[in-house]
Design an enzyme around this catalytic site. Structure first.
Site, PDB file in Angstrom:
ATOM      1  N   ARG A  81    -110.396 -38.488  63.176  1.00 27.62           N
ATOM      2  CA  ARG A  81    -110.229 -39.653  64.058  1.00 27.62           C
ATOM      3  C   ARG A  81    -111.479 -40.519  64.162  1.00 27.62           C
ATOM      4  O   ARG A  81    -112.604 -40.019  64.146  1.00 27.62           O
ATOM      5  CB  ARG A  81    -109.810 -39.170  65.458  1.00 27.62           C
ATOM      6  CG  ARG A  81    -108.419 -38.563  65.465  1.00 27.62           C
ATOM      7  CD  ARG A  81    -108.075 -37.877  66.776  1.00 27.62           C
ATOM      8  NE  ARG A  81    -106.678 -37.465  66.792  1.00 27.62           N
ATOM      9  CZ  ARG A  81    -106.235 -36.308  66.287  1.00 27.62           C
ATOM     10  NH1 ARG A  81    -107.085 -35.460  65.736  1.00 27.62           N
ATOM     11  NH2 ARG A  81    -104.949 -36.020  66.343  1.00 27.62           N
ATOM     12  N   HIS A 106    -106.991 -40.188  59.987  1.00 30.65           N
ATOM     13  CA  HIS A 106    -106.847 -39.951  58.548  1.00 30.65           C
ATOM     14  C   HIS A 106    -106.723 -41.240  57.734  1.00 30.65           C
ATOM     15  O   HIS A 106    -105.938 -41.319  56.776  1.00 30.65           O
ATOM     16  CB  HIS A 106    -105.656 -39.033  58.272  1.00 30.65           C
ATOM     17  CG  HIS A 106    -105.794 -37.658  58.832  1.00 30.65           C
ATOM     18  ND1 HIS A 106    -107.001 -37.006  58.953  1.00 30.65           N
ATOM     19  CD2 HIS A 106    -104.849 -36.784  59.312  1.00 30.65           C
ATOM     20  CE1 HIS A 106    -106.806 -35.793  59.472  1.00 30.65           C
ATOM     21  NE2 HIS A 106    -105.516 -35.640  59.705  1.00 30.65           N
ATOM     22  N   HIS A 177    -106.025 -31.058  53.738  1.00 27.60           N
ATOM     23  CA  HIS A 177    -105.243 -30.775  54.945  1.00 27.60           C
ATOM     24  C   HIS A 177    -104.181 -29.686  54.693  1.00 27.60           C
ATOM     25  O   HIS A 177    -103.113 -29.703  55.322  1.00 27.60           O
ATOM     26  CB  HIS A 177    -104.574 -32.059  55.425  1.00 27.60           C
ATOM     27  CG  HIS A 177    -104.310 -32.126  56.895  1.00 27.60           C
ATOM     28  ND1 HIS A 177    -103.471 -31.258  57.548  1.00 27.60           N
ATOM     29  CD2 HIS A 177    -104.771 -32.976  57.848  1.00 27.60           C
ATOM     30  CE1 HIS A 177    -103.410 -31.586  58.836  1.00 27.60           C
ATOM     31  NE2 HIS A 177    -104.204 -32.614  59.045  1.00 27.60           N
ATOM     32  N   ASP A 249    -106.925 -27.720  68.081  1.00 29.01           N
ATOM     33  CA  ASP A 249    -107.039 -28.845  67.157  1.00 29.01           C
ATOM     34  C   ASP A 249    -108.410 -29.462  67.397  1.00 29.01           C
ATOM     35  O   ASP A 249    -108.536 -30.575  67.886  1.00 29.01           O
ATOM     36  CB  ASP A 249    -105.919 -29.865  67.380  1.00 29.01           C
ATOM     37  CG  ASP A 249    -105.894 -30.953  66.309  1.00 29.01           C
ATOM     38  OD1 ASP A 249    -106.634 -30.813  65.307  1.00 29.01           O
ATOM     39  OD2 ASP A 249    -105.147 -31.939  66.471  1.00 29.01           O
ATOM     40  N   GLU A 313    -109.863 -27.567  58.008  1.00 32.38           N
ATOM     41  CA  GLU A 313    -110.220 -28.817  57.351  1.00 32.38           C
ATOM     42  C   GLU A 313    -111.732 -29.006  57.440  1.00 32.38           C
ATOM     43  O   GLU A 313    -112.265 -29.370  58.485  1.00 32.38           O
ATOM     44  CB  GLU A 313    -109.509 -29.988  58.020  1.00 32.38           C
ATOM     45  CG  GLU A 313    -107.996 -29.848  58.091  1.00 32.38           C
ATOM     46  CD  GLU A 313    -107.415 -30.749  59.174  1.00 32.38           C
ATOM     47  OE1 GLU A 313    -107.597 -31.988  59.087  1.00 32.38           O
ATOM     48  OE2 GLU A 313    -106.795 -30.219  60.121  1.00 32.38           O
TER      49      GLU A 313
END
Length: 346
Positions: A81, A106, A177, A249, A313
């Site tokens: 982000r 992304h 990803h 996340d 990631e």
């Protein structure tokens, strides 16, 4: 073991798209497509030698055109982000697609590198994929050349090597990803997987999953994976950070990161006995527990749903351009981008 190349379809832009298979002497296989440099499947043996595909994905090229959850995707030029979908470099402000509320996620959902055709060059033991980005594409400055190499070794290590250059200072923050499920991509929930992260700190976020700029200790919080524990053990805890993102996340700060390749994580599925170690040269890793995977049908009729796969990631921290205390993902004429990430199966 050599490369297998087969047709995977025709791109909407007319190019032939292929599926390339890398194999090692142990029977492990990685299938990659030059559409989006996507990792489509990864066959890995369990404790008894039984092979299973351990990554979520699709059977057809057309499915990768939607791919709302970014299965297997190579993300670029900027992963994760960027606050307010804008940034300033060298006194000039650039505007991106506001595709995640007011923020950018992304790079671009429809035009990012994960939905473009890459040029492929085959070798005996690796696949080299190359793409060129034009100045202003997706809002990012600079003409760019990105090269990604997938290789598979006989010690069951899938290596992802990235190189990029640009003629103007710009953001380059590449990642992959892939969603893993070590029990097999059709096996369902991953909350019983045991995860250890070599990260004693993380970057907390506000609503929208934008970092505050702090680097916070995991000690005494549900974010602590410095000792292995089931992913699901604390995922629903009454903890603000988990509530903001509906589970894990978050970017974790890799202990001792110095640009050399170091082990950052170990994940194990107790039932199958499959164990994966992750290594990277990068300073951060986004551990995503798949909280928002869309309910849909994947490869071989598999039912995908929230928390049926997890991601590690590797990256520069999210929104680093707005936080001077974060390692910066700005590259250009005087500084090329390069990184390596390895997923090794034990």
């Amino acid at each position: 073991m050599g490369m297998i190349k087969e047709k995977f379809g025709t791109a909407r832009t007319g190019e032939e798209i292929f599926l390339f298979t890398l194999k090692n002497k142990n029977g492990m296989e990685a299938k990659i497509t030059n559409f989006g440099a996507n990792l489509v499947s990864l066959l890995v043996p369990d404790k008894d030698g039984k092979m299973e595909d351990v990554v979520l994905g699709y059977d057809t090229l057309e499915d990768y055109y939607r791919n709302g959850s970014f299965f297997g995707a190579t993300i670029g030029p900027s992963a994760n982000r960027i606050a307010d979908a804008s940034f300033t470099i060298d006194g000039r402000t650039y505007h991106l697609d506001a595709n995640d509320g007011a923020n950018n996620l992304h790079s671009d959902m429809e035009n990012g590198y994960h939905k473009q055709v890459w040029e492929a060059a085959e070798a005996e033991d690796c696949l080299t994929l190359t793409i060129e980005g034009k100045d202003g594409e997706m809002g990012f400055p600079g003409n760019k050349k990105i090269t990604m190499v997938y290789s598979l070794s006989d010690d069951n290590a899938l290596k992802l090597s990235y190189r990029a250059s640009a003629d103007t200072n710009t953001i380059i923050n590449l990642t992959n990803h892939t969603y893993f499920n070590l029990a097999g991509h059709k096996a369902g929930n991953i909350e019983n997987h045991l995860l250890k992260l070599n990260a004693s700190h993380f970057t907390p976020v506000v609503s929208g999953a934008i970092p505050t700029g702090e680097i916070q200790s995991v000690t005494g919080t549900p974010m602590d994976f410095t000792t292995a524990k089931p992913i699901g053990q604390d995922i629903n805890a009454d903890y603000e950070q988990l509530k903001l993102t509906q589970g894990y996340d978050h970017n974790f700060v890799i202990d001792g990161a110095d640009g050399t390749l170091r082990e950052i994580a170990e994940v194990e599925d107790p039932k199958s006995g499959r164990k994966m170690k992750a290594f990277t040269t990068l300073p951060g890793v986004q551990f995503y527990a798949g909280n928002n995977i869309t309910k849909e049908t994947g490869k071989e009729g598999a039912n995908y749903a929230p928390r049926t796969g997890f991601c590690l990631e590797t990256q520069y921290y999210p929104d680093n351009i707005h936080h001077a205390n974060f390692p910066q993902a700005v590259f250009g004429p005087e500084k090329d981008y390069q990184s390596e990430t390895v997923y090794q199966f034990i």
